[in-house]
Scaffold this active site. Sequence first.
Site: not given
Ligand SMILES: Cc1cc2nc3c(=O)[nH]c(=O)nc-3n(C[C@H](O)[C@H](O)[C@H](O)COP(=O)(O)O)c2cc1C
Length: 194
Positions: A55, A57, A120-122, A132, A159
């Site tokens: 993460s 954050n 992956t994560n963000t 996204g 995404g």
């Molecule tokens: C608002 C928000 C909160 C998220 N919180 C977590 C989290 O607590 N733990 C985690 O592993 N990933 C977290 N993610 C990441 C998502 O699970 C995901 O890996 C990432 O957003 C990529 O997928 P997507 O494009 O479908 O959003 C978070 C993403 C967003 C946008």
Amino acid sequence: MAIRERLKKDPRLVPIGINIGKNRDTSNERAYEDYLFTLRELYDLGDYFVLNVSSPNTPNLRELQMGENLGVILSEVWRFRRFKPYKPILVKLAPEISGEDMVEIAKICEENDIDGVILTNTLKVEGGGLSGKPLFEISNERIREWVKISKIPVIGVGGIFSLEDVQKKLSLGAVLTQVYTGFVYRGWELFSQP
Ligand SMILES: Cc1cc2nc3c(=O)[nH]c(=O)nc-3n(C[C@H](O)[C@H](O)[C@H](O)COP(=O)(O)O)c2cc1C
């Protein structure tokens, strides 16, 4: 533990995956204690578990992906689960991880019997994480890279906004996919219309 009480009330209509991070004020040296604490508290209530070391954050959390830090966490988790009923435990990685770093992480995951990785994560950007559509190709690239270096199964995320996006990740070697941002934008429609 508040989440334990909430999970106990859940009607369990779908499998529950529990994603674990460390507390902000826990040092990286002691991070494994946080992961173990949560695993211990919630092991009976989850169907699978994710060790979130990616993460953007939580300050310094992503350093837990590397070398000795990851080794300590995963070997402690290995010891914890040794005599427990089997439940899959996965590791979630950042999109910035590639090359030699990814090879090293794969080795540590294999040594500790990790069941899967989530890619992956963000992406880390100023002020938080980017998810996204901008993440779609980058996370695809990481899936491509991972399946070349490891047999540990991949859950692909990043995404996904359509069935075609899901199929793309599966065609690259992911065995499952997840969606977050696409669901925020498209809601349930995402699952009924391509
Ligand atoms: C608002 C928000 C909160 C998220 N919180 C977590 C989290 O607590 N733990 C985690 O592993 N990933 C977290 N993610 C990441 C998502 O699970 C995901 O890996 C990432 O957003 C990529 O997928 P997507 O494009 O479908 O959003 C978070 C993403 C967003 C946008």
